[in-house]
Motif scaffolding. Structure first.
Motif, PDB file in Angstrom:
ATOM      1  N   ALA A  84       0.832  -1.208   0.000  1.00 25.04           N
ATOM      2  CA  ALA A  84       0.000   0.000   0.000  1.00 25.04           C
ATOM      3  C   ALA A  84       0.865   1.255   0.000  1.00 25.04           C
ATOM      4  O   ALA A  84       0.566   2.230  -0.704  1.00 25.04           O
ATOM      5  CB  ALA A  84      -0.927  -0.007   1.214  1.00 25.04           C
ATOM      6  N   ALA A  85       1.954   1.239   0.771  1.00 24.81           N
ATOM      7  CA  ALA A  85       2.847   2.394   0.812  1.00 24.81           C
ATOM      8  C   ALA A  85       3.550   2.592  -0.529  1.00 24.81           C
ATOM      9  O   ALA A  85       3.710   3.733  -1.003  1.00 24.81           O
ATOM     10  CB  ALA A  85       3.874   2.217   1.925  1.00 24.81           C
ATOM     11  N   LEU A  86       3.957   1.491  -1.156  1.00 23.06           N
ATOM     12  CA  LEU A  86       4.622   1.579  -2.461  1.00 23.06           C
ATOM     13  C   LEU A  86       3.684   2.135  -3.520  1.00 23.06           C
ATOM     14  O   LEU A  86       4.049   3.018  -4.301  1.00 23.06           O
ATOM     15  CB  LEU A  86       5.133   0.198  -2.874  1.00 23.06           C
ATOM     16  N   ILE A  87       2.453   1.640  -3.517  1.00 25.30           N
ATOM     17  CA  ILE A  87       1.463   2.130  -4.485  1.00 25.30           C
ATOM     18  C   ILE A  87       1.166   3.605  -4.242  1.00 25.30           C
ATOM     19  O   ILE A  87       1.035   4.386  -5.187  1.00 25.30           O
ATOM     20  CB  ILE A  87       0.178   1.292  -4.410  1.00 25.30           C
ATOM     21  N   ALA A  88       1.089   3.995  -2.975  1.00 24.09           N
ATOM     22  CA  ALA A  88       0.839   5.401  -2.655  1.00 24.09           C
ATOM     23  C   ALA A  88       1.968   6.286  -3.183  1.00 24.09           C
ATOM     24  O   ALA A  88       1.721   7.402  -3.675  1.00 24.09           O
ATOM     25  CB  ALA A  88       0.676   5.585  -1.150  1.00 24.09           C
ATOM     26  N   ASP A  89       3.222   5.805  -3.094  1.00 28.69           N
ATOM     27  CA  ASP A  89       4.350   6.555  -3.645  1.00 28.69           C
ATOM     28  C   ASP A  89       4.161   6.793  -5.136  1.00 28.69           C
ATOM     29  O   ASP A  89       4.390   7.909  -5.641  1.00 28.69           O
ATOM     30  CB  ASP A  89       5.652   5.780  -3.425  1.00 28.69           C
ATOM     31  N   HIS A 107      14.951  10.834 -12.600  1.00 27.58           N
ATOM     32  CA  HIS A 107      15.610  10.797 -11.296  1.00 27.58           C
ATOM     33  C   HIS A 107      14.739  10.087 -10.268  1.00 27.58           C
ATOM     34  O   HIS A 107      15.223   9.236  -9.516  1.00 27.58           O
ATOM     35  CB  HIS A 107      15.912  12.223 -10.831  1.00 27.58           C
ATOM     36  N   ARG A 108      13.469  10.411 -10.246  1.00 29.93           N
ATOM     37  CA  ARG A 108      12.577   9.807  -9.254  1.00 29.93           C
ATOM     38  C   ARG A 108      12.326   8.333  -9.545  1.00 29.93           C
ATOM     39  O   ARG A 108      12.296   7.511  -8.633  1.00 29.93           O
ATOM     40  CB  ARG A 108      11.265  10.597  -9.186  1.00 29.93           C
ATOM     41  N   LEU A 109      12.185   7.985 -10.815  1.00 32.75           N
ATOM     42  CA  LEU A 109      11.946   6.587 -11.156  1.00 32.75           C
ATOM     43  C   LEU A 109      13.177   5.721 -10.897  1.00 32.75           C
ATOM     44  O   LEU A 109      13.068   4.615 -10.353  1.00 32.75           O
ATOM     45  CB  LEU A 109      11.524   6.466 -12.625  1.00 32.75           C
ATOM     46  N   ALA A 112      13.385   5.130  -7.149  1.00 31.12           N
ATOM     47  CA  ALA A 112      12.173   4.861  -6.372  1.00 31.12           C
ATOM     48  C   ALA A 112      12.276   3.580  -5.557  1.00 31.12           C
ATOM     49  O   ALA A 112      11.987   3.560  -4.351  1.00 31.12           O
ATOM     50  CB  ALA A 112      10.956   4.814  -7.297  1.00 31.12           C
ATOM     51  N   LEU A 113      12.677   2.484  -6.202  1.00 26.10           N
ATOM     52  CA  LEU A 113      12.769   1.216  -5.474  1.00 26.10           C
ATOM     53  C   LEU A 113      13.934   1.209  -4.502  1.00 26.10           C
ATOM     54  O   LEU A 113      13.854   0.587  -3.435  1.00 26.10           O
ATOM     55  CB  LEU A 113      12.889   0.052  -6.455  1.00 26.10           C
ATOM     56  N   LEU A 114      15.015   1.886  -4.846  1.00 25.40           N
ATOM     57  CA  LEU A 114      16.140   1.991  -3.925  1.00 25.40           C
ATOM     58  C   LEU A 114      15.704   2.652  -2.623  1.00 25.40           C
ATOM     59  O   LEU A 114      16.000   2.157  -1.534  1.00 25.40           O
ATOM     60  CB  LEU A 114      17.274   2.811  -4.554  1.00 25.40           C
ATOM     61  N   ALA A 115      15.004   3.765  -2.745  1.00 31.20           N
ATOM     62  CA  ALA A 115      14.557   4.485  -1.552  1.00 31.20           C
ATOM     63  C   ALA A 115      13.549   3.674  -0.761  1.00 31.20           C
ATOM     64  O   ALA A 115      13.596   3.628   0.477  1.00 31.20           O
ATOM     65  CB  ALA A 115      13.953   5.833  -1.960  1.00 31.20           C
ATOM     66  N   PHE A 116      12.643   3.002  -1.466  1.00 29.97           N
ATOM     67  CA  PHE A 116      11.606   2.243  -0.771  1.00 29.97           C
ATOM     68  C   PHE A 116      12.216   1.065  -0.016  1.00 29.97           C
ATOM     69  O   PHE A 116      11.879   0.808   1.135  1.00 29.97           O
ATOM     70  CB  PHE A 116      10.549   1.747  -1.760  1.00 29.97           C
ATOM     71  N   ARG A 117      13.109   0.338  -0.648  1.00 28.97           N
ATOM     72  CA  ARG A 117      13.722  -0.813   0.018  1.00 28.97           C
ATOM     73  C   ARG A 117      14.593  -0.384   1.193  1.00 28.97           C
ATOM     74  O   ARG A 117      14.700  -1.102   2.180  1.00 28.97           O
ATOM     75  CB  ARG A 117      14.538  -1.626  -0.996  1.00 28.97           C
ATOM     76  N   ALA A 122      12.474  -5.040   5.299  1.00 22.21           N
ATOM     77  CA  ALA A 122      11.838  -6.367   5.314  1.00 22.21           C
ATOM     78  C   ALA A 122      11.059  -6.642   4.034  1.00 22.21           C
ATOM     79  O   ALA A 122      10.630  -7.776   3.811  1.00 22.21           O
ATOM     80  CB  ALA A 122      10.909  -6.502   6.518  1.00 22.21           C
ATOM     81  N   PHE A 123      10.895  -5.638   3.191  1.00 19.93           N
ATOM     82  CA  PHE A 123      10.095  -5.814   1.984  1.00 19.93           C
ATOM     83  C   PHE A 123      10.676  -6.902   1.087  1.00 19.93           C
ATOM     84  O   PHE A 123       9.958  -7.798   0.627  1.00 19.93           O
ATOM     85  CB  PHE A 123      10.006  -4.493   1.216  1.00 19.93           C
ATOM     86  N   ALA A 124      11.998  -6.849   0.856  1.00 16.86           N
ATOM     87  CA  ALA A 124      12.617  -7.825  -0.050  1.00 16.86           C
ATOM     88  C   ALA A 124      12.490  -9.256   0.457  1.00 16.86           C
ATOM     89  O   ALA A 124      12.039 -10.130  -0.287  1.00 16.86           O
ATOM     90  CB  ALA A 124      14.077  -7.461  -0.298  1.00 16.86           C
TER      91      ALA A 124
END
Length: 228
Positions: A84-89, A107-109, A112-117, A122-124
């Motif tokens: 849900a947090a990832l989708i909200a981003d 830049h944001r794309l 994006a996954l680097l920042a989220f992980r 624990a996501f990975a």
């Protein structure tokens, strides 16, 4: 709320977790989920135990089981919050996309996954877990492609849905490459390498968005091809 895949079906499944009815209960559940996230990040899903998670949260084991009757239910609830947090981003990125140039969007794309992980370690380990009640990595990847396609169409409303999904798949692979590069300790100059990947992302966006900023309809990649 469970996230959904491209067909509208729930990415997750029913967890049988007891929803807290009061603020105190919600705070306790949040603390238990935080503790579970730290435990899964450190030990992985299989090695983590409910006893260790309860101890880390400073809670009685009975309190943990009151809200999450199984480790699957706990992991499912945690992963649902992550998705849900990832989708909200990406929903926020979709809203911002029309006002961003391709350099800012790249830049944001790219990161994006680097920042989220980094924010959710624990996501990975959870997304890579198979079996049980956890959403599959495939279902989450499909949902992420949907969101990326929506970002592209917000930036370029003329783009057809099928085109957006094809291009979203390419962008998704570039994002995953950034994650892989960051994790590869054998690579020197990883920051510079990710900067280069961002440049590739920008060139691709220039091409796939039709060079909208230049107003010429020709992209940087197309010009490079013509020169060669």
């Amino acid at each position: 709320m469970p996230s959904q895949n491209a067909s509208g079906a729930s990415v997750g499944v029913r967890t049988d977790a007891k929803p807290p009815q009061r603020e105190r209960g919600r705070a306790r559940v949040a603390a238990l989920l935080d503790a579970a996230g730290m435990e899964f990040a450190e030990k992985g899903y299989e090695a983590a135990t409910m006893t260790a998670i309860a101890a880390r949260a400073g809670a009685a084991i009975g309190s943990l089981y009151q809200f999450f009757p199984t480790k699957d239910a706990l992991a499912q609830a945690l992963l649902e919050t992550y998705v849900a947090a990832l989708i909200a981003d990406f929903e926020r990125l979709r809203e911002a996309a029309p006002s961003l140039d391709t350099a800012a969007l790249a830049h944001r794309l790219a990161r994006a996954l680097l920042a989220f992980r980094s924010a959710h370690p624990a996501f990975a380990p959870l997304i890579e877990t198979h079996g049980g009640s956890l959403p599959s990595a495939t279902a989450v990847r499909e949902r992420l492609r949907d969101e990326l396609a929506a970002v592209l169409r917000a930036k370029a409303p003329w783009m057809k849905a099928a085109q957006a999904h094809v291009r979203a798949a390419v962008i998704q692979q570039l994002m995953k490459a950034a994650v892989a590069m960051q994790a590869d300790a054998s690579l020197p100059h990883r920051t510079a390498i990710i900067d280069e990947l961002e440049r590739v992302m920008r060139l691709y966006l220039d091409d796939t968005l039709g060079g909208a900023e230049a107003g010429s309809g020709a992209s940087a990649i197309a010009k490079t091809r013509n020169r060669s």
